[in-house]
Design an enzyme around this catalytic site. Structure first.
Site, mmCIF file in Angstrom:
data_model
loop_
_atom_site.group_PDB
_atom_site.id
_atom_site.type_symbol
_atom_site.label_atom_id
_atom_site.label_comp_id
_atom_site.label_asym_id
_atom_site.label_seq_id
_atom_site.Cartn_x
_atom_site.Cartn_y
_atom_site.Cartn_z
ATOM 1 N N GLY A 9 0.801 -1.223 0.000
ATOM 2 C CA GLY A 9 0.000 0.000 0.000
ATOM 3 C C GLY A 9 0.829 1.266 0.000
ATOM 4 N N HIS A 10 2.180 1.087 0.004
ATOM 5 C CA HIS A 10 3.071 2.252 -0.003
ATOM 6 C C HIS A 10 3.795 2.402 -1.346
ATOM 7 C CE1 HIS A 10 2.309 2.397 4.217
ATOM 8 N NE2 HIS A 10 2.936 1.264 4.465
ATOM 9 N N HIS A 21 -0.234 5.111 7.062
ATOM 10 C CA HIS A 21 -1.140 3.983 7.188
ATOM 11 C C HIS A 21 -2.586 4.441 7.361
ATOM 12 C CE1 HIS A 21 2.820 2.397 8.526
ATOM 13 N NE2 HIS A 21 2.459 1.415 7.723
ATOM 14 N N ASP A 57 -23.858 24.805 -29.575
ATOM 15 C CA ASP A 57 -22.430 24.741 -29.267
ATOM 16 C C ASP A 57 -21.975 26.083 -28.699
ATOM 17 O OD1 ASP A 57 -19.659 23.504 -29.633
ATOM 18 O OD2 ASP A 57 -19.487 25.408 -30.717
ATOM 19 N N PRO A 58 -21.298 26.094 -27.552
ATOM 20 C CA PRO A 58 -20.910 27.373 -26.932
ATOM 21 C C PRO A 58 -19.927 28.173 -27.779
ATOM 22 C CG PRO A 58 -19.894 25.511 -25.796
ATOM 23 C CD PRO A 58 -20.907 24.932 -26.721
#
Length: 578
Positions: A58-59, A221, A556-557
């Site tokens: 997990g590290h 942890h 459409d912008p």
């Protein structure tokens, strides 16, 4: 509710993660029957000291990412956030001993489980006659008063891997390496901060934070830190961290002061974006140098994580030239960054921009009627775009990142600022060229590039003539450039639709006796109709082309913005009685 994780099974995730690393790295091998990764060239270490480290999974990339020539010989991994088994640690010690190494140094982070399990394996190996030493690394600078358990082992442990690896590669003996790295470990400190927690596969987040809080001084942890602070800017967070790490009243301080030389590590705790990591690194360098600290090396990467935790840790290591040589020594470890072997402080960080080419002399009417007319037109365009910001953003959220209005407002403010600097060029070609450069630099996004292309190309026909046919040719040139590089065509639901419709009407300017405003009025009306029609089009280019057409029920912008610009130009000219 448990968080989502891309795993096969919770029980097998640590094994499969290590297997994946080994599968992709020919320099590593797994030790059969154990969650252990070793260098694949163990036989080349005969007569040298082996270096083993590890801890809970997990590290990542710690610790297996730091296996390689010049760093670790091997790693023993436990389940997520769980110390590795004594049997696996002992098996790794036996494996390197059988390869002919003259001793093993165990590099252990200061956590109870790691100390116990590595310590027990060491004692068993020594009982078998294998020379084994152990260093326990505690670089945590979070606690200001002494804790019985001592300082936790954090990202600074990776620097110990590097120093020990360089010493072992140079042929140093076990006792000397042990003594050297023990001394180095006392000259460093690490402090972490996180925006939220992490979650072990199959579990809920380990702690909760309010939206306006960050956790200071946490471990790796998922445990909470020493205190919670209010969310602040990156500069403020970094300043607070460095103040905490170097406070004279703290027992875990790093004795950094003006004139000190340090290695700086900026470590991603797992879930921080690299954009944020760069901002933190910049703030750390500026703050330290502002205090007279020399940054000999800066390592910015993901070194030791807490799963997906969105946070960072800063590590400071006091260094001299002999220690720097060990940091700089070559390594094949895949997770160690390629760092330049020169000081960060004192290096020139910018280069002068190239000079702009000299403009061809043209007749100007600075401050005259033409200049005033241009200013009024541009101001009308800017006011229009600023007023449409929220509307354009809302349209853009359906198919983009919701920033079309922001992008156009940025352009408008840039033009307003430019107009305050002095009168614009009276030459139409120079005017369009200047606007092109301004938008390319300030507007950003694909819109900035497209407008820049359009204006750059449109400026060319106006260098020779500025009558109505020349302006029609300018429109044609701009449209051609947009299609060539933007890869859009009429009907693709882009800003080109509005501009193309207007361009077709502007062809009337080529006829003798054409009326400027009458033709322009028809062009604007066509542009607005084309913009409205884009809501019924299927996107063929741009970001919207990746979105299901069922979701695109608004115009459409970009097309709306382009039509609005043309409308603003028309109304400004009408207001001046052109």
């Amino acid at each position: 509710m448990t968080s989502k994780k891309l795993v096969n099974t919770v029980a097998g995730c640590a094994d499969e993660a290590l297997a994946g690393l080994v599968a992709c790295n020919p320099n590593l091998q797994l030790l059969h029957g154990h969650r252990v990764a070793l260098r694949s060239d163990l036989d080349s270490l005969k007569g040298r000291v082996a270096l083993l480290s590890g801890g809970g999974s997990g590290h990542e990339p710690a610790h297996a990412g730091f296996i390689g020539k010049g760093m670790l010989t091997g790693v023993i991994a436990g389940a997520v956030f769980t110390s590795p088994a004594v049997g696996s640690i002992l098996a790794a010690i036996r494996a390197v001993a059988q390869a002919g190494t003259v001793g093993t140094l165990l590099i252990v982070k200061n956590y109870t489980g790691d100390r116990l399990n590595f310590g027990l394996a060491r004692e068993q190996a020594r009982a078998e006659g294998i020379p084994v030493e152990m260093v326990v690394i505690g670089d945590d600078s979070a606690f200001t008063v002494l804790k019985k358990a001592g300082r936790r082992g954090l990202c600074g442990t990776v620097l110990i891997h590097k120093v020990a690896g360089a010493l072992a590669e140079a042929g140093m003996g076990l006792e000397e390496i042990t003594n050297r790295v023990s001394a180095v470990a006392k000259a460093m400190g690490t402090l972490g901060v996180s925006l939220s927690s992490c979650s072990v596969p199959g579990s809920r987040p380990t702690f909760e934070l309010s939206p306006d809080e960050v956790e200071l001084g946490l471990g790796i942890h998922g445990e909470a830190g020493v205190r919670r602070i209010k969310m602040a800017s990156a500069n403020e967070i970094v300043t607070l961290m460095l103040d905490h790490m170097t406070a004279s009243s703290s027992v875990s301080r790093v004795p950094v002061q003006s004139g000190s030389s340090v290695v700086l590590m900026v470590n991603n705790l797992g879930g921080l974006s690299f954009l944020e990591l760069g901002i933190i690194a910049d703030a750390a360098v500026r703050t330290l140098e502002g205090r007279g600290v020399k940054i000999a090396r800066a390592l910015v990467s993901t070194f030791m994580t807490a799963l997906e935790m969105p946070g960072i840790s800063l590590t400071l290591l006091l260094v001299d030239e002999p220690l720097l040589k060990l940091i700089d020594a070559e390594t094949t470890a895949s997770a160690w960054p390629n760092v330049a072997k020169v000081s960060v402080t004192g290096r020139k960080r910018s280069r002068a921009a190239p000079a702009e080419p000299l403009e061809a002399p043209v007749s100007t009417v600075a401050g005259g009627l033409t200049s005033k007319r241009v200013v009024l037109v541009l101001e009308r365009v800017c006011t229009t775009l600023l007023g449409l910001e929220e509307h354009l953003n809302a349209l853009d959220r359906a198919a983009g990142d919701g920033d079309c209005g922001t992008t156009h407002s940025r352009a408008a403010r840039a033009i307003q600022g430019w107009l305050k600097e002095g009168p614009p060029p009276a030459s139409p070609a120079q005017l369009l060229s200047k606007l092109s450069l301004l938008l390319l630099e300030k507007m950003g996004g694909s819109s900035g590039a497209l407008y820049g292309l359009f204006l750059t190309a449109a400026a060319q026909p106006l260098k020779a003539k500025t009558d109505l046919p020349a302006w029609c040719a300018a429109m044609d040139a701009g449209l051609e450039a947009m299609q060539k590089y933007g890869k859009a065509a009429p009907g693709d639901r882009t800003m080109l639709d509005s501009l193309w419709a207007a361009g077709q009407e502007l062809q009337a300017w080529k006829s003798p006796g054409a009326n400027l405003l009458q033709v322009l009025t028809k062009a604007v009306q066509s542009a607005e109709a084309a913009a409205e029609a884009t809501k019924n089009m299927e996107a063929g280019a741009g970001r919207a082309s990746y979105i299901s057409s069922a979701r695109l029920d608004q115009p459409d912008p970009g097309a709306v913005a382009a039509a609005a610009v043309l409308r603003a130009i028309l109304e400004a000219l009408q207001g001046q009685g052109v």
